[in-house]
Motif scaffolding. Structure first.
Motif, PDB file in Angstrom:
ATOM      1  N   LEU A  13       0.830  -1.210   0.000  1.00  0.00           N
ATOM      2  CA  LEU A  13       0.000   0.000   0.000  1.00  0.00           C
ATOM      3  C   LEU A  13       0.860   1.253   0.000  1.00  0.00           C
ATOM      4  O   LEU A  13       0.554   2.224  -0.703  1.00  0.00           O
ATOM      5  CB  LEU A  13      -0.941   0.003   1.203  1.00  0.00           C
ATOM      6  CG  LEU A  13      -2.111  -0.965   1.130  1.00  0.00           C
ATOM      7  CD1 LEU A  13      -2.809  -1.060   2.481  1.00  0.00           C
ATOM      8  CD2 LEU A  13      -3.087  -0.540   0.049  1.00  0.00           C
ATOM      9  N   THR A  14       1.927   1.253   0.767  1.00  0.00           N
ATOM     10  CA  THR A  14       2.829   2.401   0.807  1.00  0.00           C
ATOM     11  C   THR A  14       3.407   2.672  -0.575  1.00  0.00           C
ATOM     12  O   THR A  14       3.452   3.831  -1.022  1.00  0.00           O
ATOM     13  CB  THR A  14       3.950   2.173   1.841  1.00  0.00           C
ATOM     14  OG1 THR A  14       3.354   2.063   3.135  1.00  0.00           O
ATOM     15  CG2 THR A  14       4.958   3.314   1.840  1.00  0.00           C
ATOM     16  N   ARG A  15       3.828   1.622  -1.278  1.00  0.00           N
ATOM     17  CA  ARG A  15       4.352   1.802  -2.641  1.00  0.00           C
ATOM     18  C   ARG A  15       3.296   2.417  -3.551  1.00  0.00           C
ATOM     19  O   ARG A  15       3.580   3.336  -4.329  1.00  0.00           O
ATOM     20  CB  ARG A  15       4.823   0.463  -3.222  1.00  0.00           C
ATOM     21  CG  ARG A  15       6.218   0.068  -2.813  1.00  0.00           C
ATOM     22  CD  ARG A  15       6.749  -1.109  -3.614  1.00  0.00           C
ATOM     23  NE  ARG A  15       5.889  -2.287  -3.571  1.00  0.00           N
ATOM     24  CZ  ARG A  15       5.914  -3.218  -2.625  1.00  0.00           C
ATOM     25  NH1 ARG A  15       6.764  -3.117  -1.623  1.00  0.00           N
ATOM     26  NH2 ARG A  15       5.098  -4.246  -2.675  1.00  0.00           N
ATOM     27  N   GLU A  25       3.813   6.178  -5.066  1.00  0.00           N
ATOM     28  CA  GLU A  25       3.866   6.386  -6.512  1.00  0.00           C
ATOM     29  C   GLU A  25       2.842   7.435  -6.942  1.00  0.00           C
ATOM     30  O   GLU A  25       3.130   8.292  -7.781  1.00  0.00           O
ATOM     31  CB  GLU A  25       3.639   5.075  -7.261  1.00  0.00           C
ATOM     32  CG  GLU A  25       4.810   4.124  -7.163  1.00  0.00           C
ATOM     33  CD  GLU A  25       4.511   2.728  -7.696  1.00  0.00           C
ATOM     34  OE1 GLU A  25       3.424   2.501  -8.279  1.00  0.00           O
ATOM     35  OE2 GLU A  25       5.365   1.847  -7.501  1.00  0.00           O
ATOM     36  N   ALA A  26       1.653   7.380  -6.365  1.00  0.00           N
ATOM     37  CA  ALA A  26       0.605   8.341  -6.711  1.00  0.00           C
ATOM     38  C   ALA A  26       0.964   9.753  -6.254  1.00  0.00           C
ATOM     39  O   ALA A  26       0.615  10.735  -6.912  1.00  0.00           O
ATOM     40  CB  ALA A  26      -0.731   7.912  -6.098  1.00  0.00           C
ATOM     41  N   TRP A  59      -3.679  11.176  -4.090  1.00  0.00           N
ATOM     42  CA  TRP A  59      -4.144  10.379  -2.950  1.00  0.00           C
ATOM     43  C   TRP A  59      -5.515   9.776  -3.258  1.00  0.00           C
ATOM     44  O   TRP A  59      -5.748   8.600  -2.988  1.00  0.00           O
ATOM     45  CB  TRP A  59      -4.201  11.249  -1.690  1.00  0.00           C
ATOM     46  CG  TRP A  59      -4.725  10.501  -0.512  1.00  0.00           C
ATOM     47  CD1 TRP A  59      -4.025   9.687   0.328  1.00  0.00           C
ATOM     48  CD2 TRP A  59      -6.076  10.473  -0.051  1.00  0.00           C
ATOM     49  NE1 TRP A  59      -4.861   9.165   1.280  1.00  0.00           N
ATOM     50  CE2 TRP A  59      -6.123   9.638   1.063  1.00  0.00           C
ATOM     51  CE3 TRP A  59      -7.249  11.092  -0.485  1.00  0.00           C
ATOM     52  CZ2 TRP A  59      -7.306   9.391   1.766  1.00  0.00           C
ATOM     53  CZ3 TRP A  59      -8.417  10.846   0.211  1.00  0.00           C
ATOM     54  CH2 TRP A  59      -8.435  10.000   1.324  1.00  0.00           C
ATOM     55  N   ARG A  60      -6.405  10.588  -3.829  1.00  0.00           N
ATOM     56  CA  ARG A  60      -7.745  10.080  -4.163  1.00  0.00           C
ATOM     57  C   ARG A  60      -7.677   8.935  -5.172  1.00  0.00           C
ATOM     58  O   ARG A  60      -8.442   7.974  -5.079  1.00  0.00           O
ATOM     59  CB  ARG A  60      -8.621  11.203  -4.702  1.00  0.00           C
ATOM     60  CG  ARG A  60      -9.117  12.148  -3.637  1.00  0.00           C
ATOM     61  CD  ARG A  60     -10.103  13.174  -4.199  1.00  0.00           C
ATOM     62  NE  ARG A  60     -10.400  14.172  -3.211  1.00  0.00           N
ATOM     63  CZ  ARG A  60     -10.003  15.444  -3.270  1.00  0.00           C
ATOM     64  NH1 ARG A  60      -9.302  15.874  -4.312  1.00  0.00           N
ATOM     65  NH2 ARG A  60     -10.310  16.297  -2.321  1.00  0.00           N
ATOM     66  N   ALA A  63      -8.998   5.301  -4.391  1.00  0.00           N
ATOM     67  CA  ALA A  63     -10.029   4.686  -5.235  1.00  0.00           C
ATOM     68  C   ALA A  63      -9.601   3.294  -5.691  1.00  0.00           C
ATOM     69  O   ALA A  63     -10.427   2.374  -5.743  1.00  0.00           O
ATOM     70  CB  ALA A  63     -10.325   5.568  -6.448  1.00  0.00           C
ATOM     71  N   ARG A  64      -8.315   3.156  -5.998  1.00  0.00           N
ATOM     72  CA  ARG A  64      -7.828   1.839  -6.422  1.00  0.00           C
ATOM     73  C   ARG A  64      -7.959   0.810  -5.300  1.00  0.00           C
ATOM     74  O   ARG A  64      -8.389  -0.321  -5.525  1.00  0.00           O
ATOM     75  CB  ARG A  64      -6.381   1.953  -6.883  1.00  0.00           C
ATOM     76  CG  ARG A  64      -5.852   0.658  -7.435  1.00  0.00           C
ATOM     77  CD  ARG A  64      -4.556   0.844  -8.154  1.00  0.00           C
ATOM     78  NE  ARG A  64      -3.986  -0.462  -8.456  1.00  0.00           N
ATOM     79  CZ  ARG A  64      -2.741  -0.661  -8.752  1.00  0.00           C
ATOM     80  NH1 ARG A  64      -1.906   0.355  -8.841  1.00  0.00           N
ATOM     81  NH2 ARG A  64      -2.300  -1.870  -8.990  1.00  0.00           N
ATOM     82  N   VAL A  65      -7.619   1.218  -4.095  1.00  0.00           N
ATOM     83  CA  VAL A  65      -7.739   0.310  -2.944  1.00  0.00           C
ATOM     84  C   VAL A  65      -9.214   0.021  -2.674  1.00  0.00           C
ATOM     85  O   VAL A  65      -9.596  -1.128  -2.438  1.00  0.00           O
ATOM     86  CB  VAL A  65      -7.043   0.897  -1.698  1.00  0.00           C
ATOM     87  CG1 VAL A  65      -7.313   0.043  -0.470  1.00  0.00           C
ATOM     88  CG2 VAL A  65      -5.547   1.030  -1.954  1.00  0.00           C
ATOM     89  N   SER A  66     -10.042   1.052  -2.725  1.00  0.00           N
ATOM     90  CA  SER A  66     -11.485   0.870  -2.483  1.00  0.00           C
ATOM     91  C   SER A  66     -12.089  -0.080  -3.505  1.00  0.00           C
ATOM     92  O   SER A  66     -12.929  -0.928  -3.167  1.00  0.00           O
ATOM     93  CB  SER A  66     -12.216   2.212  -2.531  1.00  0.00           C
ATOM     94  OG  SER A  66     -11.856   2.993  -1.421  1.00  0.00           O
ATOM     95  N   GLU A  67     -11.659   0.045  -4.752  1.00  0.00           N
ATOM     96  CA  GLU A  67     -12.164  -0.843  -5.802  1.00  0.00           C
ATOM     97  C   GLU A  67     -11.752  -2.290  -5.527  1.00  0.00           C
ATOM     98  O   GLU A  67     -12.548  -3.217  -5.701  1.00  0.00           O
ATOM     99  CB  GLU A  67     -11.618  -0.399  -7.159  1.00  0.00           C
ATOM    100  CG  GLU A  67     -12.129  -1.229  -8.323  1.00  0.00           C
ATOM    101  CD  GLU A  67     -11.553  -0.742  -9.641  1.00  0.00           C
ATOM    102  OE1 GLU A  67     -11.119  -1.597 -10.430  1.00  0.00           O
ATOM    103  OE2 GLU A  67     -11.535   0.476  -9.869  1.00  0.00           O
ATOM    104  N   THR A  68     -10.533  -2.475  -5.078  1.00  0.00           N
ATOM    105  CA  THR A  68     -10.048  -3.825  -4.751  1.00  0.00           C
ATOM    106  C   THR A  68     -10.838  -4.424  -3.598  1.00  0.00           C
ATOM    107  O   THR A  68     -11.216  -5.596  -3.635  1.00  0.00           O
ATOM    108  CB  THR A  68      -8.550  -3.786  -4.394  1.00  0.00           C
ATOM    109  OG1 THR A  68      -7.826  -3.303  -5.524  1.00  0.00           O
ATOM    110  CG2 THR A  68      -8.034  -5.155  -3.997  1.00  0.00           C
ATOM    111  N   LEU A  69     -11.104  -3.625  -2.578  1.00  0.00           N
ATOM    112  CA  LEU A  69     -11.795  -4.120  -1.383  1.00  0.00           C
ATOM    113  C   LEU A  69     -13.296  -4.253  -1.589  1.00  0.00           C
ATOM    114  O   LEU A  69     -13.929  -5.111  -0.978  1.00  0.00           O
ATOM    115  CB  LEU A  69     -11.517  -3.203  -0.194  1.00  0.00           C
ATOM    116  CG  LEU A  69     -10.086  -3.192   0.319  1.00  0.00           C
ATOM    117  CD1 LEU A  69      -9.908  -2.112   1.367  1.00  0.00           C
ATOM    118  CD2 LEU A  69      -9.692  -4.561   0.857  1.00  0.00           C
TER     119      LEU A  69
END
Length: 137
Positions: A19-21, A25-26, A108-109, A113-119
């Protein structure tokens, strides 16, 4: 208990690094790391905390937090104002720092959003579970 069970700490640390990576990157175009971004956001919500108060709010060790803050102070994104008769000072996000946070928000958003989509629908449950673990260990 079997020694071949997965280590919860190890799994969380691997996930944290991944997640940190993603977030770093973002945020890279803005010159902020996700750790700096998070500390600045928390600092912006507090009323001029000292280092110990900010460390408590962010669950950092004070010396590690100070190492995170030093480049932010040097860049003028965070101010450290001395308090008469006391060691250390009060911290605040500067106007330039608030501008840097605004600049970083789209990145950051996007990561969020990418993490939210995965979860998916499990996101709220994960946040609740992580909060419970944090409160009880």
């Amino acid at each position: 208990m079997s020694d071949d069970l997965p280590c919860v700490c190890g799994r969380l640390r691997r996930t944290s690094r991944a997640l940190t990576r993603l977030y770093d990157e973002a945020l890279a175009p803005t010159g902020l790391t996700v750790t700096q971004f998070s500390v600045m956001r928390t600092l912006g919500r507090l009323e001029h905390p000292n280092l110990a108060e900010l460390a408590e709010a962010t669950a950092h060790e004070k010396s590690a937090l100070w190492r995170t803050l030093q480049p932010l102070v040097k860049k003028g994104w965070v101010a450290s104002a001395p308090v008469a008769g006391k060691r250390g000072g009060r911290l605040a996000v500067t106007d330039v720092g608030r501008g840097k946070l605004e600049e970083a928000m789209p990145g950051w958003r996007a990561a969020q959003a990418r993490v939210s989509e995965t979860l998916g629908p499990r996101e709220a449950a994960l946040i609740e579970l992580l909060s419970e673990v944090e409160a009880h260990v």
